[in-house]
Design a protein around this motif. Structure first.
Motif, PDB file in Angstrom:
ATOM      1  N   MET A 154       0.680  -1.330   0.078  1.00 10.84           N
ATOM      2  CA  MET A 154      -0.088  -0.180  -0.008  1.00 10.84           C
ATOM      3  C   MET A 154       0.820   1.364  -0.096  1.00 10.84           C
ATOM      4  O   MET A 154       0.648   2.158  -0.539  1.00 10.84           O
ATOM      5  N   LEU A 155       1.970   1.232   0.711  1.00 12.89           N
ATOM      6  CA  LEU A 155       3.052   2.417   0.773  1.00 12.89           C
ATOM      7  C   LEU A 155       3.408   2.586  -0.664  1.00 12.89           C
ATOM      8  O   LEU A 155       3.515   3.580  -1.086  1.00 12.89           O
ATOM      9  N   GLU A 156       3.763   1.561  -1.261  1.00 10.01           N
ATOM     10  CA  GLU A 156       4.287   1.532  -2.687  1.00 10.01           C
ATOM     11  C   GLU A 156       3.296   2.493  -3.532  1.00 10.01           C
ATOM     12  O   GLU A 156       3.434   3.126  -4.515  1.00 10.01           O
ATOM     13  N   ARG A 157       2.111   1.939  -3.619  1.00  8.47           N
ATOM     14  CA  ARG A 157       0.906   2.248  -4.337  1.00  8.47           C
ATOM     15  C   ARG A 157       0.530   3.923  -4.124  1.00  8.47           C
ATOM     16  O   ARG A 157       0.522   4.526  -5.004  1.00  8.47           O
ATOM     17  N   LEU A 158       0.704   4.142  -2.781  1.00 10.89           N
ATOM     18  CA  LEU A 158       0.141   5.412  -2.396  1.00 10.89           C
ATOM     19  C   LEU A 158       1.471   6.461  -2.756  1.00 10.89           C
ATOM     20  O   LEU A 158       1.088   7.509  -2.807  1.00 10.89           O
ATOM     21  N   GLY A 159       2.598   5.933  -2.907  1.00  9.25           N
ATOM     22  CA  GLY A 159       3.684   6.753  -3.336  1.00  9.25           C
ATOM     23  C   GLY A 159       3.481   7.803  -4.740  1.00  9.25           C
ATOM     24  O   GLY A 159       4.051   8.634  -5.051  1.00  9.25           O
ATOM     25  N   THR A 160       2.640   6.952  -5.443  1.00 12.79           N
ATOM     26  CA  THR A 160       2.405   7.559  -6.796  1.00 12.79           C
ATOM     27  C   THR A 160       1.082   8.269  -6.836  1.00 12.79           C
ATOM     28  O   THR A 160       0.548   8.896  -7.779  1.00 12.79           O
ATOM     29  N   VAL A 177       4.631  10.207   1.470  1.00  8.12           N
ATOM     30  CA  VAL A 177       3.983   8.902   2.196  1.00  8.12           C
ATOM     31  C   VAL A 177       4.958   8.141   2.895  1.00  8.12           C
ATOM     32  O   VAL A 177       5.809   7.713   2.194  1.00  8.12           O
ATOM     33  N   TYR A 178       4.533   7.968   4.101  1.00  7.62           N
ATOM     34  CA  TYR A 178       5.395   6.994   4.757  1.00  7.62           C
ATOM     35  C   TYR A 178       4.753   6.355   5.985  1.00  7.62           C
ATOM     36  O   TYR A 178       3.683   7.020   6.271  1.00  7.62           O
ATOM     37  N   ALA A 179       5.398   5.376   6.542  1.00  6.77           N
ATOM     38  CA  ALA A 179       4.709   4.700   7.741  1.00  6.77           C
ATOM     39  C   ALA A 179       5.102   5.272   8.949  1.00  6.77           C
ATOM     40  O   ALA A 179       6.311   5.766   9.057  1.00  6.77           O
ATOM     41  N   VAL A 180       4.036   5.356   9.723  1.00  7.84           N
ATOM     42  CA  VAL A 180       4.097   5.915  11.405  1.00  7.84           C
ATOM     43  C   VAL A 180       4.068   4.262  12.322  1.00  7.84           C
ATOM     44  O   VAL A 180       3.037   4.065  12.378  1.00  7.84           O
ATOM     45  N   PRO A 181       5.024   4.205  13.184  1.00 11.08           N
ATOM     46  CA  PRO A 181       4.790   3.313  14.226  1.00 11.08           C
ATOM     47  C   PRO A 181       4.034   3.684  15.222  1.00 11.08           C
ATOM     48  O   PRO A 181       3.845   4.916  15.544  1.00 11.08           O
ATOM     49  N   ILE A 182       2.870   2.627  15.480  1.00 12.52           N
ATOM     50  CA  ILE A 182       2.071   3.182  16.608  1.00 12.52           C
ATOM     51  C   ILE A 182       2.279   2.352  17.820  1.00 12.52           C
ATOM     52  O   ILE A 182       2.384   0.964  17.705  1.00 12.52           O
ATOM     53  N   ASP A 183       2.196   3.022  18.941  1.00 13.89           N
ATOM     54  CA  ASP A 183       2.165   2.323  20.125  1.00 13.89           C
ATOM     55  C   ASP A 183       1.077   1.221  20.446  1.00 13.89           C
ATOM     56  O   ASP A 183      -0.108   1.899  20.476  1.00 13.89           O
ATOM     57  N   PRO A 184       1.338   0.011  20.520  1.00 11.74           N
ATOM     58  CA  PRO A 184       0.178  -0.908  20.644  1.00 11.74           C
ATOM     59  C   PRO A 184      -0.580  -0.530  21.993  1.00 11.74           C
ATOM     60  O   PRO A 184      -1.864  -0.893  22.087  1.00 11.74           O
ATOM     61  N   ASP A 185      -0.034  -0.227  22.950  1.00 11.65           N
ATOM     62  CA  ASP A 185      -0.745   0.048  24.473  1.00 11.65           C
ATOM     63  C   ASP A 185      -1.460   1.034  24.555  1.00 11.65           C
ATOM     64  O   ASP A 185      -2.484   1.160  25.021  1.00 11.65           O
ATOM     65  N   THR A 186      -1.046   2.379  23.696  1.00 12.32           N
ATOM     66  CA  THR A 186      -1.752   3.496  23.698  1.00 12.32           C
ATOM     67  C   THR A 186      -2.434   3.826  22.417  1.00 12.32           C
ATOM     68  O   THR A 186      -3.389   4.663  22.352  1.00 12.32           O
ATOM     69  N   GLY A 187      -2.234   3.200  21.401  1.00 10.77           N
ATOM     70  CA  GLY A 187      -2.998   3.517  20.040  1.00 10.77           C
ATOM     71  C   GLY A 187      -2.385   4.849  19.429  1.00 10.77           C
ATOM     72  O   GLY A 187      -2.949   5.304  18.574  1.00 10.77           O
TER      73      GLY A 187
END
Length: 106
Positions: A47-53, A60-70
């Motif tokens: 999806m990241l590759e597709r959205l890059g265009t 466009v880039y990915a953001v890590p999310i803390d699973p405990d807090t969301g």
């Protein structure tokens, strides 16, 4: 020791308005809470590759999310998600922080 993979959401900036936007699975939204959650960076890769265009968002880039807090796992992304300045523009300046006084020409 292998590093644990955090879930991620995808973010970018709206090409016209410049606003922070988040991928919902069907489009971009300004509300991070509506973002599609991927189990890992690897799961988000196609999806990241597709959205890059994408012609409506840039950077466009990915953001890590803390699973405990969301919430975003990094301070930078937490600030972007909050959509507020990280300091008060209208806060009174102290003498030490104020711009130096200029002498008027005689």
């Amino acid at each position: 020791m292998a590093r644990k993979s955090l879930p991620v959401v995808l973010t970018a900036n709206d090409l016209v308005a410049g606003d922070v936007v988040w991928w919902t699975g069907s489009g971009w939204d300004r509300d991070r809470a509506r973002a599609e959650l991927f189990a890992s960076q690897a799961d988000a890769a196609s999806m990241l590759e597709r959205l890059g265009t994408d012609s409506t968002a840039i950077g466009v880039y990915a953001v890590p999310i803390d699973p405990d807090t969301g919430q975003p796992a990094t301070r930078r992304e937490a600030i972007r998600a909050a959509r507020t300045p990280s300091f008060d523009y209208l806060a009174p300046q102290t003498e030490a922080k104020a711009a130096p006084h200029r002498r008027e020409a005689a």
